[in-house]
Design a protein around this motif. Structure first.
Motif, PDB file in Angstrom:
ATOM      1  N   THR A  44       0.848  -1.148  -0.026  1.00 27.26           N
ATOM      2  CA  THR A  44       0.463   0.333   0.612  1.00 27.26           C
ATOM      3  C   THR A  44       1.274   0.775   0.456  1.00 27.26           C
ATOM      4  O   THR A  44       1.849   1.359   0.865  1.00 27.26           O
ATOM      5  CB  THR A  44      -1.122   0.063   0.743  1.00 27.26           C
ATOM      6  OG1 THR A  44      -1.581  -1.573   1.295  1.00 27.26           O
ATOM      7  CG2 THR A  44      -1.316   1.417   1.369  1.00 27.26           C
ATOM      8  N   ILE A  45       0.903   2.189  -0.873  1.00 21.58           N
ATOM      9  CA  ILE A  45       1.445   3.807  -0.564  1.00 21.58           C
ATOM     10  C   ILE A  45       0.538   4.360  -0.954  1.00 21.58           C
ATOM     11  O   ILE A  45      -0.907   5.053  -0.842  1.00 21.58           O
ATOM     12  CB  ILE A  45       1.139   2.756  -2.335  1.00 21.58           C
ATOM     13  CG1 ILE A  45       2.731   2.528  -3.250  1.00 21.58           C
ATOM     14  CG2 ILE A  45       2.446   4.680  -2.725  1.00 21.58           C
ATOM     15  CD1 ILE A  45       1.754   1.562  -4.106  1.00 21.58           C
ATOM     16  N   MET A  46       1.212   5.252   0.571  1.00 19.89           N
ATOM     17  CA  MET A  46       0.355   6.082   0.925  1.00 19.89           C
ATOM     18  C   MET A  46       0.426   7.389   0.110  1.00 19.89           C
ATOM     19  O   MET A  46       2.086   7.823  -0.230  1.00 19.89           O
ATOM     20  CB  MET A  46       0.825   5.936   2.331  1.00 19.89           C
ATOM     21  CG  MET A  46       0.665   5.096   3.329  1.00 19.89           C
ATOM     22  SD  MET A  46      -0.368   4.252   3.195  1.00 19.89           S
ATOM     23  CE  MET A  46      -1.411   5.253   4.584  1.00 19.89           C
ATOM     24  N   ARG A 104      -3.657  15.416  -2.938  1.00 15.60           N
ATOM     25  CA  ARG A 104      -3.896  15.130  -4.357  1.00 15.60           C
ATOM     26  C   ARG A 104      -4.726  13.996  -4.818  1.00 15.60           C
ATOM     27  O   ARG A 104      -4.178  12.980  -3.800  1.00 15.60           O
ATOM     28  CB  ARG A 104      -2.165  14.437  -5.313  1.00 15.60           C
ATOM     29  CG  ARG A 104      -2.663  14.783  -7.248  1.00 15.60           C
ATOM     30  CD  ARG A 104      -1.929  14.164  -7.943  1.00 15.60           C
ATOM     31  NE  ARG A 104      -0.581  15.337  -7.095  1.00 15.60           N
ATOM     32  CZ  ARG A 104       0.444  15.758  -8.059  1.00 15.60           C
ATOM     33  NH1 ARG A 104       1.031  14.771  -8.498  1.00 15.60           N
ATOM     34  NH2 ARG A 104       1.870  16.495  -7.746  1.00 15.60           N
ATOM     35  N   GLY A 105      -5.963  14.395  -5.226  1.00 13.21           N
ATOM     36  CA  GLY A 105      -7.066  14.160  -5.185  1.00 13.21           C
ATOM     37  C   GLY A 105      -7.280  12.183  -6.206  1.00 13.21           C
ATOM     38  O   GLY A 105      -5.690  12.532  -6.367  1.00 13.21           O
ATOM     39  N   PRO A 160     -10.261  11.812   3.492  1.00 11.61           N
ATOM     40  CA  PRO A 160      -9.531  13.714   3.034  1.00 11.61           C
ATOM     41  C   PRO A 160      -8.575  13.459   3.341  1.00 11.61           C
ATOM     42  O   PRO A 160      -7.457  13.864   4.726  1.00 11.61           O
ATOM     43  CB  PRO A 160     -10.665  14.200   4.408  1.00 11.61           C
ATOM     44  CG  PRO A 160     -12.218  12.141   4.750  1.00 11.61           C
ATOM     45  CD  PRO A 160     -11.193  10.947   3.982  1.00 11.61           C
ATOM     46  N   GLY A 161      -7.454  13.950   2.540  1.00  9.51           N
ATOM     47  CA  GLY A 161      -6.516  14.664   2.432  1.00  9.51           C
ATOM     48  C   GLY A 161      -5.601  13.366   1.840  1.00  9.51           C
ATOM     49  O   GLY A 161      -4.261  13.406   2.268  1.00  9.51           O
ATOM     50  N   ARG A 162      -5.737  12.148   1.863  1.00 14.41           N
ATOM     51  CA  ARG A 162      -5.080  10.894   1.811  1.00 14.41           C
ATOM     52  C   ARG A 162      -5.912  10.128   0.594  1.00 14.41           C
ATOM     53  O   ARG A 162      -6.210   9.744   0.740  1.00 14.41           O
ATOM     54  CB  ARG A 162      -4.255  11.174   2.621  1.00 14.41           C
ATOM     55  CG  ARG A 162      -5.450   9.868   3.547  1.00 14.41           C
ATOM     56  CD  ARG A 162      -4.757   8.955   4.808  1.00 14.41           C
ATOM     57  NE  ARG A 162      -4.552  10.168   6.223  1.00 14.41           N
ATOM     58  CZ  ARG A 162      -3.496   9.561   7.077  1.00 14.41           C
ATOM     59  NH1 ARG A 162      -3.781   8.290   7.085  1.00 14.41           N
ATOM     60  NH2 ARG A 162      -3.963  10.399   7.669  1.00 14.41           N
ATOM     61  N   VAL A 163      -4.947   9.276  -0.003  1.00 17.28           N
ATOM     62  CA  VAL A 163      -5.277   8.149  -1.137  1.00 17.28           C
ATOM     63  C   VAL A 163      -4.303   7.490  -0.999  1.00 17.28           C
ATOM     64  O   VAL A 163      -3.306   7.419  -0.729  1.00 17.28           O
ATOM     65  CB  VAL A 163      -5.408   8.686  -2.578  1.00 17.28           C
ATOM     66  CG1 VAL A 163      -5.674   7.489  -3.340  1.00 17.28           C
ATOM     67  CG2 VAL A 163      -6.509  10.080  -3.018  1.00 17.28           C
ATOM     68  N   ARG A 164      -4.983   5.808  -0.691  1.00 17.14           N
ATOM     69  CA  ARG A 164      -3.269   4.825  -0.208  1.00 17.14           C
ATOM     70  C   ARG A 164      -4.288   3.521  -1.869  1.00 17.14           C
ATOM     71  O   ARG A 164      -5.205   3.893  -2.200  1.00 17.14           O
ATOM     72  CB  ARG A 164      -3.839   4.122   1.010  1.00 17.14           C
ATOM     73  CG  ARG A 164      -3.759   4.652   2.258  1.00 17.14           C
ATOM     74  CD  ARG A 164      -4.416   3.528   2.658  1.00 17.14           C
ATOM     75  NE  ARG A 164      -6.108   3.692   3.191  1.00 17.14           N
ATOM     76  CZ  ARG A 164      -6.949   2.788   3.729  1.00 17.14           C
ATOM     77  NH1 ARG A 164      -6.282   1.689   4.477  1.00 17.14           N
ATOM     78  NH2 ARG A 164      -8.093   2.953   3.600  1.00 17.14           N
ATOM     79  N   LEU A 165      -3.144   4.007  -2.649  1.00 13.00           N
ATOM     80  CA  LEU A 165      -2.833   2.515  -4.174  1.00 13.00           C
ATOM     81  C   LEU A 165      -2.510   1.641  -3.891  1.00 13.00           C
ATOM     82  O   LEU A 165      -1.131   1.387  -3.063  1.00 13.00           O
ATOM     83  CB  LEU A 165      -1.897   4.013  -4.417  1.00 13.00           C
ATOM     84  CG  LEU A 165      -1.988   4.876  -5.014  1.00 13.00           C
ATOM     85  CD1 LEU A 165      -0.915   5.537  -5.911  1.00 13.00           C
ATOM     86  CD2 LEU A 165      -3.589   5.397  -5.862  1.00 13.00           C
ATOM     87  N   ARG A 166      -3.274   0.865  -3.422  1.00  7.33           N
ATOM     88  CA  ARG A 166      -2.710  -0.259  -2.609  1.00  7.33           C
ATOM     89  C   ARG A 166      -2.705  -1.834  -3.965  1.00  7.33           C
ATOM     90  O   ARG A 166      -3.564  -1.845  -4.843  1.00  7.33           O
ATOM     91  CB  ARG A 166      -4.180  -1.363  -1.832  1.00  7.33           C
ATOM     92  CG  ARG A 166      -4.046  -2.863  -1.214  1.00  7.33           C
ATOM     93  CD  ARG A 166      -5.187  -3.244  -0.545  1.00  7.33           C
ATOM     94  NE  ARG A 166      -6.081  -3.632  -1.665  1.00  7.33           N
ATOM     95  CZ  ARG A 166      -8.000  -3.626  -1.639  1.00  7.33           C
ATOM     96  NH1 ARG A 166      -7.712  -2.833  -0.230  1.00  7.33           N
ATOM     97  NH2 ARG A 166      -8.111  -4.180  -2.893  1.00  7.33           N
TER      98      ARG A 166
END
Length: 415
Positions: free
Chosen positions: A182-184, A188-189, A216-222
Motif C-alpha cells: 500500500t502506497i500512501m 492530491r485527489g 480526506p486529504g490522503r489516497v492509498r494505492l493498494r
C-alpha cells in the motif's frame, strides 16, 4: 481459495456495536492466501443460521463464524451446529476443567451450572481451545467446506484466530500467495492521481491489481499480486512501486499501512531531535489524538491547547485580542499568532495551529464554511496557508489534520 465470514448477533444488526471481528479475520486469512469471498451479519435466529450454513456449503472452502457461543439462552450457535451436522452436544472434560479453573481462580466463586454448559460441544467437532475465555471454538467439516465457529468477544476471537485457526488452515490447505503493498499519498485527489498514472495502470501485469482507497486529504494505492511464488510476486511489486515513485514520487509519503504521514513525521522529528506543539481550534484536538496514538510520541510531542472558543484563544492561549477584532477569529493573522503562542508556551521547535469554520453552521466568524487556516511556526519563521475543504464537517476536520501534517513533513525535509 475462498472464505466466507459470518457474524451472528442482533446487537450488530441494530447498530448497537460495530463489527470489528470480520475485518480482523479477513486480514488474517488474506495473509495466508485465502481470499474472503463474502462477509455477512445475521440475527440470533436458528433458521437464519441454518440457511446461512446451507448457503455457503460447497460455495466456499472455509466459513468462519463469530458469536452466539455464550452461556445464555439467546446464544444458540452450538445447538444449531448440531442440527446442521446431525450431531449432539457432549461434555468435553478438558473444556470443563478450564472453565472451572477460570471461574474459581479468577472470579473466586464456585462454578455454576450455566458455566458448566460451556463445556457442552458437538461430539464431531474438533475443539479449538480458548485460553482467553470459557467458550471453545469449534471446527467441523462437511463435504468440501470447513466450518469454524468462534466466540464473538474480540480478544477471545483474536486469540483463537492467531493460535488455532490460522495454523490449522495452513496445515489443512495448499494455498496461493496474496501479497499487498500500500502506497500512501497525500495532498492530491484520487481523480488527478488516476489521470497521472493511467498509462502505467493500463500496463500492469494481469496478476497485479490496483485499488484506490481515498480518505480526506490522503489516497492509498493498494497493489495486490496473486500467484504461486511469493518471491517473484514481491519482486514484481517492487518494480511497479519504483515506477510509481517516478510518476508521483512527490506525493508519496511511505509504503504500507504503518507508514501514515503522522508516523513518518514522528520519525523525522525523533531522528532530528526536534519538538512539536499544537494549538487547535476547528480540529478540536484531533491532531493531538492522532499523534498520541503513536508509541514513543512523548519524545517529540510536548502538548496541545484546544482553544476552541474565542475566549479560550485570548485567555488561555494568549492570542492578541486586537488581531481577532481587526481580522476575525478565522484568519491568517490569528492562526500565525496561535502557532507562535504554542511554540512559546511549550518551548518547541515547531508548532502547528488550526483555525477555521468546519460547518455546517458559522461560529464566531463570517468565514465561508469549510475555510481553514493552518499556520506553522518553525525555528526561523511562521507562515500560514488558507484552504477550503468543502463539506461535510467530518471531511473538513480530516483534511485539515492531514494537510497540517503534510505541511510539517515538507518543512522538516527542507531543513
Amino acid at each position: 481459495m475462498k472464505a466466507a465470514i459470518v457474524t451472528i448477533g442482533d446487537e450488530i444488526l441494530i447498530g448497537q456495536i460495530i463489527d470489528t471481528n470480520s475485518s480482523y479475520i479477513a486480514k488474517a486469512l488474506d495473509k495466508i492466501g485465502i481470499a474472503t469471498h463474502e462477509m455477512i451479519s445475521i440475527s440470533d435466529d436458528k433458521q437464519h443460521i441454518l440457511n446461512t450454513l446451507f448457503y455457503f456449503q460447497n460455495k466456499v472452502d472455509v466459513v468462519i463464524m463469530t458469536g452466539g457461543l455464550g452461556p445464555t439462552k439467546d446464544d444458540i450457535t452450538k445447538k444449531t451446529f448440531c442440527d446442521y451436522f446431525e450431531d449432539e452436544l457432549v461434555e468435553n472434560t478438558s473444556v470443563l476443567e478450564h472453565v472451572r479453573d477460570l471461574i474459581e481462580s479468577f472470579y473466586r466463586r464456585p462454578i455454576s451450572q450455566i458455566n458448566k454448559e460451556q463445556a457442552l460441544v458437538p461430539s464431531k467437532a474438533k475443539i479449538l481451545f480458548n485460553k482467553m475465555g470459557t467458550a471453545p471454538g469449534m471446527w467441523m467439516e462437511k463435504e468440501n467446506t470447513v466450518f469454524v465457529s468462534l466466540p464473538g468477544v474480540p480478544y477471545e476471537m483474536k486469540y483463537l484466530v492467531d493460535h488455532e485457526v490460522v495454523p490449522q488452515l495452513i496445515q489443512r490447505f495448499k494455498r496461493p500467495y496474496i501479497v499487498h503493498k500500500t502506497i500512501m499519498t497525500y495532498g492530491r485527489g484520487e481523480s488527478l492521481i488516476a489521470e497521472q498514472i493511467e498509462d502505467w495502470e493500463d500496463n500492469l501485469p494481469k496478476y497485479i491489481k490496483l485499488a484506490y482507497l481515498p480518505a480526506p486529504g490522503r489516497v492509498r494505492l493498494r497493489l495486490t499480486a496473486r500467484g504461486e511464488n511469493e518471491k517473484d510476486l514481491l519482486e514484481a511489486l517492487e518494480i511497479q512501486i519504483k515506477e510509481l515513485y517516478r510518476l508521483i514520487g512527490e506525493i508519496i509519503i511511505g509504503i504500507d499501512e504503518d507508514e501514515s504521514i503522522e508516523i513518518v513525521v514522528g520519525k523525522l522529528l525523533k531522528e532530528r531531535e526536534v519538538t512539536l506543539s499544537l494549538a487547535e481550534s476547528c480540529t478540536g484536538g484531533k491532531m493531538a489524538e492522532v499523534i498520541t496514538s503513536i508509541s514513543g510520541a512523548s519524545s517529540y510531542f510536548k502538548g496541545s491547547i484546544v482553544s476552541y472558543a474565542t475566549e479560550a484563544k485570548i485567555k488561555i492561549l494568549g492570542v492578541d485580542e486586537s488581531l481577532i477584532t481587526n481580522f476575525s477569529v478565522v484568519s491568517e493573522e490569528v492562526a500565525k499568532n496561535m502557532a507562535l503562542q504554542s511554540q512559546k508556551l511549550f518551548h518547541t521547535d515547531y508548532a502547528i495551529a488550526t483555525t477555521g469554520n468546519a460547518g455546517p453552521n458559522k461560529g464566531d466568524s463570517d468565514a465561508k464554511t469549510g475555510t481553514v487556516y493552518i499556520a506553522l511556526a518553525t525555528p526561523k519563521e511562521v507562515y500560514c496557508e488558507q484552504f477550503n475543504f468543502g463539506q461535510p464537517r467530518e471531511k473538513v476536520i480530516g483534511r485539515a489534520v492531514n494537510k497540517a501534517f503534510e505541511l510539517l513533513y515538507k518543512e522538516i525535509l527542507k531543513n
